[in-house]
Design an enzyme around this catalytic site. Structure first.
Site, PDB file in Angstrom:
ATOM      1  N   GLU A 210      -6.632  -4.450   1.212  1.00 32.87           N
ATOM      2  CA  GLU A 210      -7.512  -3.631   2.059  1.00 32.87           C
ATOM      3  C   GLU A 210      -7.524  -2.239   1.462  1.00 32.87           C
ATOM      4  OE1 GLU A 210      -9.202  -4.406   4.908  1.00 32.87           O
ATOM      5  OE2 GLU A 210      -8.647  -6.522   4.868  1.00 32.87           O
ATOM      6  N   CYS A 244     -10.113   5.248   6.387  1.00 35.92           N
ATOM      7  CA  CYS A 244     -10.680   4.534   5.231  1.00 35.92           C
ATOM      8  C   CYS A 244     -12.164   4.287   5.375  1.00 35.92           C
ATOM      9  CB  CYS A 244      -9.945   3.219   5.022  1.00 35.92           C
ATOM     10  SG  CYS A 244     -10.008   2.143   6.453  1.00 35.92           S
TER      11      CYS A 244
HETATM   12  P1  NAD Z   1       0.369   5.218   0.909  1.00 33.03           P
HETATM   13  O1  NAD Z   1       0.661   6.312  -0.059  1.00 33.03           O
HETATM   14  O2  NAD Z   1       1.049   5.214   2.232  1.00 33.03           O
HETATM   15  O3  NAD Z   1       0.653   3.851   0.135  1.00 33.03           O
HETATM   16  C1  NAD Z   1       0.486   2.597   0.777  1.00 33.03           C
HETATM   17  C2  NAD Z   1       1.741   1.783   0.567  1.00 33.03           C
HETATM   18  O4  NAD Z   1       1.940   1.536  -0.815  1.00 33.03           O
HETATM   19  C3  NAD Z   1       2.999   2.474   1.085  1.00 33.03           C
HETATM   20  O5  NAD Z   1       3.707   1.570   1.908  1.00 33.03           O
HETATM   21  C4  NAD Z   1       3.747   2.836  -0.167  1.00 33.03           C
HETATM   22  O6  NAD Z   1       5.139   2.796  -0.022  1.00 33.03           O
HETATM   23  C5  NAD Z   1       3.295   1.790  -1.177  1.00 33.03           C
HETATM   24  N1  NAD Z   1       3.345   2.286  -2.557  1.00 33.03           N
HETATM   25  C6  NAD Z   1       3.022   3.511  -2.994  1.00 33.03           C
HETATM   26  N2  NAD Z   1       3.191   3.601  -4.335  1.00 33.03           N
HETATM   27  C7  NAD Z   1       3.660   2.392  -4.753  1.00 33.03           C
HETATM   28  C8  NAD Z   1       4.032   1.847  -6.025  1.00 33.03           C
HETATM   29  N3  NAD Z   1       3.958   2.558  -7.133  1.00 33.03           N
HETATM   30  N4  NAD Z   1       4.440   0.577  -6.041  1.00 33.03           N
HETATM   31  C9  NAD Z   1       4.517  -0.164  -4.931  1.00 33.03           C
HETATM   32  N5  NAD Z   1       4.179   0.307  -3.700  1.00 33.03           N
HETATM   33  C10 NAD Z   1       3.758   1.563  -3.606  1.00 33.03           C
HETATM   34  O7  NAD Z   1      -1.172   5.142   1.260  1.00 33.03           O
HETATM   35  P2  NAD Z   1      -2.435   5.474   0.349  1.00 33.03           P
HETATM   36  O8  NAD Z   1      -2.552   4.508  -0.757  1.00 33.03           O
HETATM   37  O9  NAD Z   1      -2.500   6.920   0.074  1.00 33.03           O
HETATM   38  O10 NAD Z   1      -3.558   5.136   1.421  1.00 33.03           O
HETATM   39  C11 NAD Z   1      -4.796   5.714   1.376  1.00 33.03           C
HETATM   40  C12 NAD Z   1      -5.786   4.746   0.781  1.00 33.03           C
HETATM   41  O11 NAD Z   1      -5.805   3.561   1.550  1.00 33.03           O
HETATM   42  C13 NAD Z   1      -7.202   5.265   0.825  1.00 33.03           C
HETATM   43  O12 NAD Z   1      -7.862   4.910  -0.349  1.00 33.03           O
HETATM   44  C14 NAD Z   1      -7.800   4.535   2.010  1.00 33.03           C
HETATM   45  O13 NAD Z   1      -9.201   4.410   1.949  1.00 33.03           O
HETATM   46  C15 NAD Z   1      -7.116   3.232   1.919  1.00 33.03           C
HETATM   47  N6  NAD Z   1      -7.087   2.598   3.228  1.00 33.03           N
HETATM   48  C16 NAD Z   1      -7.724   1.416   3.377  1.00 33.03           C
HETATM   49  C17 NAD Z   1      -7.748   0.812   4.616  1.00 33.03           C
HETATM   50  C18 NAD Z   1      -8.436  -0.491   4.852  1.00 33.03           C
HETATM   51  O14 NAD Z   1      -8.206  -1.072   5.903  1.00 33.03           O
HETATM   52  N7  NAD Z   1      -9.246  -0.986   3.950  1.00 33.03           N
HETATM   53  C19 NAD Z   1      -7.097   1.421   5.688  1.00 33.03           C
HETATM   54  C20 NAD Z   1      -6.435   2.616   5.477  1.00 33.03           C
HETATM   55  C21 NAD Z   1      -6.420   3.182   4.226  1.00 33.03           C
END
Ligand code: NAD
Length: 462
Positions: A210, A244
């Site tokens: 997602e 998102c």
């Molecule tokens: P985040 O930084 O919280 O990361 C998400 C998860 O990935 C965390 O649990 C984190 O620990 C893990 N993570 C981070 N780096 C990692 C690595 N190198 N290896 C393994 N795991 C790792 O969140 P984010 O990515 O900043 O979230 C924002 C993004 O998510 C935006 O692009 C947003 O559009 C998207 N988003 C999508 C939805 C959806 O439902 N489609 C919902 C919310 C957010």
């Protein structure tokens, strides 16, 4: 990280022993999850206030109530969703009975982001439990109060033999990804999604991704601009733009772009007042990194387009005012990445084709919103664009309709959930056929072959 390994082994054992399969267990866990949300509403909204400055009403509407809605919808339909689905057997195997059943995959890993840290962790959990899996939950370290609270509450309400929380950041998630899972459900950005998918590939583990990206909005001169402005202001500035499916930018017919900017400005003032920083109904940016990124985008892009509303910020308070940019260049930095914050560029377009070409030149969006009264224009967007969801007249709220699959396409993700889809992604649809031993109609296809047998087969099968 031997404790992570042990944790996965233990929940796998619980699955192997059949703990999670009975529908009684599934229902009891879903009810317990609902109780967790109801009995700890204050603590949860408090944690969300600490992590993201969310107002309790917003926290309830956009987080708690969405998960509770998923639980109640699932509990009311679970029996029907899990019932065997009959399939008409082909004439070649008659007499026979054929059907499919949903069986749980095993151990699911759910990795959540920080922006809706309750909804995006516990929403998928509803599907994973309802499908009969063991689950490891990995909350985001960037919403630390919520992460800790969930890690404290889950063992108090749910069956820890099969459902565990692993807190942590990159190191812990990396260790988790070294384990074998039967499904990985990841919500977050495309860069980490690639890491998740590569790790999953080693075990041929299916994934749901997602993701995000830029979700465009198109507004033409036939739309009711007062109403559009209110919906845009709400959809964009809820959670301080860190949604998102928030409208990332607006493509507005040239003739109404300026008027729309003034109306969005008026809608912002009507919702948040003139001193937004002191209004506790408006959220905060998650951390300094994102704050600096957003202020940088705003500064770099302001020269390319007038600030039609807002523009102020305060690093100490992680506050960025709801901001509208008018006449932003299509090549401005703010157009080069998902904004994921309270900045709304309004870009004039010269025709529907101009808008569609611009959208199609980018990645397939998670959501696309269209405000028009013209049927032919709606038809054009339906036919000529591709996105996870398409909203006519309504941003964001499609995710609150449980029977609409929620997910992206291409760069915005793969797979979709909510409602019955949530159970399906955490299940395998097993094909079952059952044929009586007598009469042995299969004798027709056993050797030795003969022209007579072939004649009968030809008549039956064509
Ligand atoms: P985040 O930084 O919280 O990361 C998400 C998860 O990935 C965390 O649990 C984190 O620990 C893990 N993570 C981070 N780096 C990692 C690595 N190198 N290896 C393994 N795991 C790792 O969140 P984010 O990515 O900043 O979230 C924002 C993004 O998510 C935006 O692009 C947003 O559009 C998207 N988003 C999508 C939805 C959806 O439902 N489609 C919902 C919310 C957010």
């Amino acid at each position: 990280m031997s404790d992570i390994s042990t944790c996965v082994t233990e929940v796998r054992e619980a699955f192997a022993k059949g703990l999670t399969k009975p529908s009684k267990w599934r229902k009891s866990q879903l009810k317990a999850l609902d109780r967790l949300l109801v009995e700890n509403e204050q603590a949860i909204t408090g944690a969300l206030r600490d992590d993201l400055g969310k107002h309790p009403s917003e926290a309830y509407t956009t987080e708690i109530s969405i998960v509770r809605g998923e639980i109640s919808n699932t509990l009311s339909h679970l029996g029907r969703w899990l019932a065997p689905k009959p399939v008409k057997p082909s004439i070649a195997v008659l007499p026979a009975n054929a059907y499919t059943i949903l069986e749980p995959l095993g151990v699911a890993l759910i990795i959540a982001p920080w922006n809706y840290p309750v909804q995006l962790l516990l929403g998928p959990l509803v599907g994973a439990i309802a499908a009969g899996n063991s689950v490891i939950l990995k909350p985001s370290e960037l919403a630390p109060r919520t992460s800790t609270l969930i890690a404290t509450l889950v063992p108090r309400y749910l069956d820890t033999r099969a459902i565990r929380v692993v807190e942590g950041a990159v190191e812990e998630t990396t260790a988790l990804l070294e384990e074998k899972f039967d499904h990985i459900f990841y919500t977050g950005n495309g860069r980490v999604a690639r890491i998740v998918m590569a790790a999953a590939a080693k075990n041929l583990t299916p994934v749901t991704l997602e993701l995000g990206g830029k979700s465009p909005t198109y507004v033409d001169e036939t739309a009711d601009l007062d109403a559009v402005a209110k919906r845009l202001a709400w959809g964009k500035f809820v959670n301080a733009g860190q949604t998102c499916v928030a409208p990332d930018y607006v493509l507005a017919s040239e003739s109404i772009a300026q008027e729309l900017a003034s109306k969005v400005s008026a809608a912002i003032t009507a919702m948040y007042g003139t001193n937004v920083q002191s209004n506790d109904q408006y959220g905060r940016i998650v951390n300094e990194n994102h704050f600096d990124r957003l202020v940088g985008l705003m500064d770099e892009s302001a020269g390319n387009g007038a600030v039609a509303h807002g523009g102020s910020s305060s690093r100490g308070d992680l506050f960025i005012e709801p901001t509208v940019l008018l006449g932003t260049q299509r090549t401005a930095p703010v157009m080069g990445q998902e904004i994921f914050g309270p900045i709304l560029p309004i870009i004039p377009v010269y025709s529907v084709d101009d808008a569609i070409d611009f959208i199609n030149a980018g990645d397939k969006p998670l959501a696309l919103y269209v405000f028009t009264n013209r049927k032919d224009v709606r038809q054009r967007f339906l036919r000529d664009t591709s996105s996870g969801a398409l909203g006519f007249g309504l941003p964001v709220a499609h995710l609150a309709i449980p029977d609409l699959p929620f997910g992206g396409v291409g760069e915005s993700g793969m797979g979709a959930y909510h409602g019955k889809r949530s159970i399906e992604i955490f299940s395998h649809e097993k094909s079952v056929v059952s044929k009586p031993m007598v009469p042995d109609t299969m004798a027709l296809v056993y050797p030795p072959f003969s022209p007579k047998k072939l004649g009968i087969v030809r008549r039956l099968l064509g």
